[in-house]
Design a protein around this motif. Structure first.
Motif, PDB file in Angstrom:
ATOM      1  N   UNK A   1     -18.281  22.331  -7.211  1.00 43.14           N
ATOM      2  CA  UNK A   1     -17.634  22.390  -5.896  1.00 43.14           C
ATOM      3  C   UNK A   1     -16.871  23.695  -5.726  1.00 43.14           C
ATOM      4  N   UNK A   2     -16.199  24.138  -6.784  1.00 46.79           N
ATOM      5  CA  UNK A   2     -15.474  25.403  -6.695  1.00 46.79           C
ATOM      6  C   UNK A   2     -16.430  26.582  -6.531  1.00 46.79           C
ATOM      7  N   UNK A   3     -17.539  26.539  -7.272  1.00 51.78           N
ATOM      8  CA  UNK A   3     -18.517  27.617  -7.127  1.00 51.78           C
ATOM      9  C   UNK A   3     -19.150  27.601  -5.741  1.00 51.78           C
ATOM     10  N   UNK A   4     -19.391  26.403  -5.204  1.00 48.25           N
ATOM     11  CA  UNK A   4     -19.961  26.336  -3.853  1.00 48.25           C
ATOM     12  C   UNK A   4     -18.978  26.867  -2.814  1.00 48.25           C
ATOM     13  N   UNK A   5     -17.673  26.811  -3.122  1.00 50.62           N
ATOM     14  CA  UNK A   5     -16.686  27.380  -2.203  1.00 50.62           C
ATOM     15  C   UNK A   5     -16.900  28.883  -2.028  1.00 50.62           C
ATOM     16  N   UNK A   6     -17.342  29.542  -3.105  1.00 45.12           N
ATOM     17  CA  UNK A   6     -17.582  30.984  -3.020  1.00 45.12           C
ATOM     18  C   UNK A   6     -18.728  31.317  -2.084  1.00 45.12           C
ATOM     19  N   UNK A   7     -19.619  30.358  -1.821  1.00 50.71           N
ATOM     20  CA  UNK A   7     -20.782  30.597  -0.965  1.00 50.71           C
ATOM     21  C   UNK A   7     -20.525  30.201   0.488  1.00 50.71           C
ATOM     22  N   UNK A   8     -19.312  29.802   0.828  1.00 47.62           N
ATOM     23  CA  UNK A   8     -19.006  29.410   2.203  1.00 47.62           C
ATOM     24  C   UNK A   8     -18.531  30.645   2.975  1.00 47.62           C
ATOM     25  N   UNK A   9     -19.256  31.029   4.027  1.00 48.05           N
ATOM     26  CA  UNK A   9     -18.897  32.264   4.747  1.00 48.05           C
ATOM     27  C   UNK A   9     -17.520  32.205   5.392  1.00 48.05           C
TER      28      UNK A   9
ATOM     29  N   UNK B   1     -10.537  31.649  -1.588  1.00 46.88           N
ATOM     30  CA  UNK B   1     -11.334  32.217  -2.674  1.00 46.88           C
ATOM     31  C   UNK B   1     -10.463  32.471  -3.905  1.00 46.88           C
ATOM     32  N   UNK B   2      -9.249  32.968  -3.681  1.00 49.70           N
ATOM     33  CA  UNK B   2      -8.314  33.178  -4.800  1.00 49.70           C
ATOM     34  C   UNK B   2      -8.048  31.866  -5.517  1.00 49.70           C
ATOM     35  N   UNK B   3      -7.810  30.812  -4.753  1.00 48.06           N
ATOM     36  CA  UNK B   3      -7.531  29.501  -5.336  1.00 48.06           C
ATOM     37  C   UNK B   3      -8.720  29.004  -6.149  1.00 48.06           C
ATOM     38  N   UNK B   4      -9.929  29.159  -5.608  1.00 43.87           N
ATOM     39  CA  UNK B   4     -11.127  28.698  -6.318  1.00 43.87           C
ATOM     40  C   UNK B   4     -11.318  29.464  -7.622  1.00 43.87           C
ATOM     41  N   UNK B   5     -11.146  30.778  -7.594  1.00 42.37           N
ATOM     42  CA  UNK B   5     -11.324  31.581  -8.809  1.00 42.37           C
ATOM     43  C   UNK B   5     -10.254  31.247  -9.841  1.00 42.37           C
ATOM     44  N   UNK B   6      -9.021  31.027  -9.387  1.00 50.61           N
ATOM     45  CA  UNK B   6      -7.956  30.682 -10.326  1.00 50.61           C
ATOM     46  C   UNK B   6      -8.245  29.356 -11.034  1.00 50.61           C
TER      47      UNK B   6
ATOM     48  N   UNK C   1     -20.500  36.131 -10.395  1.00 43.31           N
ATOM     49  CA  UNK C   1     -20.772  34.995  -9.508  1.00 43.31           C
ATOM     50  C   UNK C   1     -20.071  35.177  -8.160  1.00 43.31           C
ATOM     51  N   UNK C   2     -18.838  35.659  -8.190  1.00 45.20           N
ATOM     52  CA  UNK C   2     -18.104  35.877  -6.942  1.00 45.20           C
ATOM     53  C   UNK C   2     -18.796  36.929  -6.080  1.00 45.20           C
ATOM     54  N   UNK C   3     -19.130  38.070  -6.696  1.00 39.99           N
ATOM     55  CA  UNK C   3     -19.772  39.136  -5.920  1.00 39.99           C
ATOM     56  C   UNK C   3     -21.120  38.681  -5.370  1.00 39.99           C
ATOM     57  N   UNK C   4     -21.907  37.987  -6.186  1.00 44.84           N
ATOM     58  CA  UNK C   4     -23.220  37.513  -5.723  1.00 44.84           C
ATOM     59  C   UNK C   4     -23.073  36.528  -4.573  1.00 44.84           C
ATOM     60  N   UNK C   5     -22.108  35.628  -4.691  1.00 47.54           N
ATOM     61  CA  UNK C   5     -21.925  34.618  -3.642  1.00 47.54           C
ATOM     62  C   UNK C   5     -21.505  35.255  -2.326  1.00 47.54           C
ATOM     63  N   UNK C   6     -20.541  36.147  -2.360  1.00 45.31           N
ATOM     64  CA  UNK C   6     -20.070  36.762  -1.114  1.00 45.31           C
ATOM     65  C   UNK C   6     -21.134  37.683  -0.511  1.00 45.31           C
ATOM     66  N   UNK C   7     -21.880  38.391  -1.359  1.00 38.50           N
ATOM     67  CA  UNK C   7     -22.965  39.234  -0.831  1.00 38.50           C
ATOM     68  C   UNK C   7     -24.046  38.368  -0.211  1.00 38.50           C
ATOM     69  N   UNK C   8     -24.313  37.216  -0.815  1.00 42.35           N
ATOM     70  CA  UNK C   8     -25.292  36.304  -0.240  1.00 42.35           C
ATOM     71  C   UNK C   8     -24.824  35.789   1.127  1.00 42.35           C
TER      72      UNK C   8
END
Length: 607
Positions: free
Chosen positions: A209-217, A224-229, A245-252
């Motif tokens: 769920x936290x990783x999927x948060x990184x893929x939410x536009x 995002x800070x909260x999810x990574x922490x 993973x963060x960079x790939x998700x946001x670029x996606x």
């Protein structure tokens, strides 16, 4: 007298017997008390005592006799009960002797055999049961923890979920340690293993769920800070993996947003294609109007595309820098730095982030930018603002935009020439100088008034001629005048955005097209059968007007009129201007010189 004496004697005898009894009467409390009383009586009382005692004796005897006659059944029942009690006590004595001598030794032997055969397993089960009973309160609390963790994860209470998981892990380790101390050969409790598996599964769901948060536009820096922490606290992956993973998700997310803009605009990011065939206007003005409409649509798409890319790329870079490069100065700068030290990030991730972001913008610009011509001015200003904004976060790509804009201007100008002047000239040739039929005479289409043919010496441009004023002499030659008008319209559209480094490409495109016009005109002049000298003179005048008026004027119009540079025959803008611009679009940059030399030779031969 005799009877009384006899009774008195018998009573005395009985008293004597009583007193002479081997038992000490004083030892009996009653006898002792009575004897002590006798000593205190008077003589008369002592003499009357036997009579009183005899009377009491007869009374007691009579009472006993009456009681016996009245209650003999009771005495018989008492006798029977006493006999039965004696028999029961005898049977009990026999049974106890049998139990002590036979049953108890057999029971002892059976218990010993049972202990030897079933003792270890029973002890093991008892120990397990005892451990469970001792820890039942803790286990009862642990049974609710997986459900509570799932509830916290679904409601976004990640800190509470991690706290519950840590508490469950500590308690389960304690249970396993207690059990291993008490029963070293007993495996871990299945209940503890099952609970640990459920907690692990809940934490796995939380990580997903936290990783999927990184893929939410729609997520911004705080989320995002909260999810990574929380991912760091879970230690689900290394810092490099987390950054990747963060960079790939946001670029996606950015890529999907850009694809959505392309779908809405109905364009594709595929390889560039030529749209000349889609222009169906019958005149050059109509074709230019269609190009303007298409260019406006593409410009509107590119404007939105650039805005979306700028916002997304800016957010990605600032978020990445804040979360991974400036951890000690995040959203709460006054907070003390974390005690846990993170290893430095792999520099490859940081070095490839900017090129990856640029790969989402520059190829699309190279594909569509030239199609927005002649509406490139606002786009160039927007790109300049975009590059300046990105330069503030360390992503300066202004040097990469200049070649793209320059090439788009050159390609757009070349397309205008193809759609305008080249098609006009091709239509004239197809009508009057077709190779399938006999060409029309030169006096029919090359000149407006056949009896007023200008002299060759007059077909020159004076040095003082203005770069923005077309030569009037070309109105005598309708084909050249029509082509010149098409060239001038292309130059006027070029003036909306003229990069200085596009000069070579513009000149190369112009000369390439002029060489085609001159070559086809020279072919017609050489192959046309002249019925009289007048037609030959018209062809020679038309060629001179092309080579000595039209070509120099258009070059001067580009260099002096559009770019505002000084121009003369020996200026560096004229000498060597036809060098390749590196685009590869112009294969033969010396074609115009060759055509002009051919015209010069043909004109001299005719003289």
């Amino acid at each position: 007298m005799t009877t009384a004496s006899t009774a008195q004697d018998s009573e005395l005898i009985s008293l004597q017997d009583l007193l002479s009894s081997p038992h000490d009467p004083i030892e009996s409390p009653e006898n002792g008390a009575y004897l002590a009383k006798l000593t205190s009586l008077a003589l008369s009382d002592l003499l009357a005592a036997p009579t009183v005692l005899s009377t009491q004796s007869h009374t007691l005897t009579s009472s006993l006799t009456a009681l016996t006659h009245a209650s003999y059944p009771t005495f018989l029942s008492l006798h029977k009960s006493s006999a039965a009690l004696l028999d029961s006590l005898s049977s009990l004595d026999s049974s106890l002797n049998t139990l002590l001598h036979n049953a108890l030794p057999a029971l002892d032997d059976a218990a010993r055999v049972f202990h030897e055969k079933s003792g270890p397993s029973v002890i093991e089960e008892r120990q397990k049961t005892r451990v469970v009973l001792e820890q039942q309160d803790k286990l009862r609390d642990l049974l609710d923890i997986p459900v509570l963790i799932d509830t916290c994860v679904r409601n976004g209470l990640y800190a509470e979920a991690l706290t519950l998981a840590a508490h469950a892990s500590t308690v389960l380790k304690t249970l396993c340690a207690v059990q291993s101390e008490e029963a070293a050969n007993v495996s871990s409790l299945q209940l503890a293993q099952s609970l640990q598996a459920e907690v692990t599964s809940s934490l796995h769901s939380m990580r997903i769920l936290l990783l999927s948060t990184l893929f939410e536009p729609s997520k911004k820096l705080p989320a995002l800070w909260k999810a990574v922490q929380f991912l760091r606290k879970m230690q689900a992956m290394s810092e490099d993996e987390l950054a990747l993973a963060f960079a790939s998700a946001r670029i996606d997310c950015l890529r999907n947003a850009l694809l959505s803009v392309e779908r809405d605009a109905g364009v594709s990011a595929a390889a560039p294609y030529d749209i000349d065939d889609t222009i169906v206007g019958s005149t050059s003005e109509e074709r230019e109007a269609e190009l303007d409409q298409q260019g406006e649509d593409i410009a509107r798409f590119l404007k939105k595309y650039i805005d979306v890319w700028r916002e997304g790329a800016y957010d990605i870079i600032t978020q990445y820098a804040t979360i991974f490069l400036e951890r000690s100065q995040h959203l709460t700068p006054t907070a003390p730095p974390s005690s846990s030290s993170h290893p430095p990030l792999n520099p490859v991730i940081k070095q490839t982030l900017v090129p990856t972001l640029l790969s989402l913008l520059l190829p699309s610009l190279g594909t569509h930018l030239w199609r927005a011509y002649p509406h490139l001015g606002p786009l160039a200003a927007q790109l300049a603002y975009c590059s300046s904004a990105m330069a503030r976060v360390g992503m300066d790509f202004r040097a990469l935009l200049s070649p793209l804009i320059t090439q788009a201007v050159v390609d757009g100008f070349s397309r205008d020439i193809r759609i305008g002047a080249e098609r006009e000239w091709s239509a004239l040739l197809a009508k009057h100088a077709s190779s399938k039929s006999k060409s029309a005479p030169s006096n029919v289409w090359l000149i407006s008034t056949a009896h007023l043919v200008p002299a060759l010496s007059s077909l020159v441009i004076p040095p003082s001629a203005l770069a923005h004023v077309p030569p009037q002499i070309l109105t005598t030659f309708p084909p050249l005048a029509t082509s010149l008008n098409a060239y001038l319209r292309a130059l006027n559209r070029l003036r909306s955005l003229v990069p200085m480094n596009a000069l070579k490409g513009i000149i190369s495109a112009l000369e390439s097209d002029l060489s085609k016009v001159g070559r086809s005109l020279l072919t017609y002049a050489k192959e046309c059968g002249y019925s009289d000298k007048k037609e030959l003179e018209i062809s020679r005048s038309t060629g001179a007007a092309y080579a000595q008026v039209m070509v120099p004027f258009l070059k001067r119009a580009v260099i002096g009129g559009v770019f505002g540079l000084p121009w003369d025959e020996k200026s560096p803008w004229n000498e060597g201007i036809r060098e390749s611009d590196g685009s590869g679009s112009i294969k033969d940059t010396d074609a115009l010189d060759t055509v002009l030399q051919s015209w010069e030779s043909w004109l001299e031969d005719g003289a």
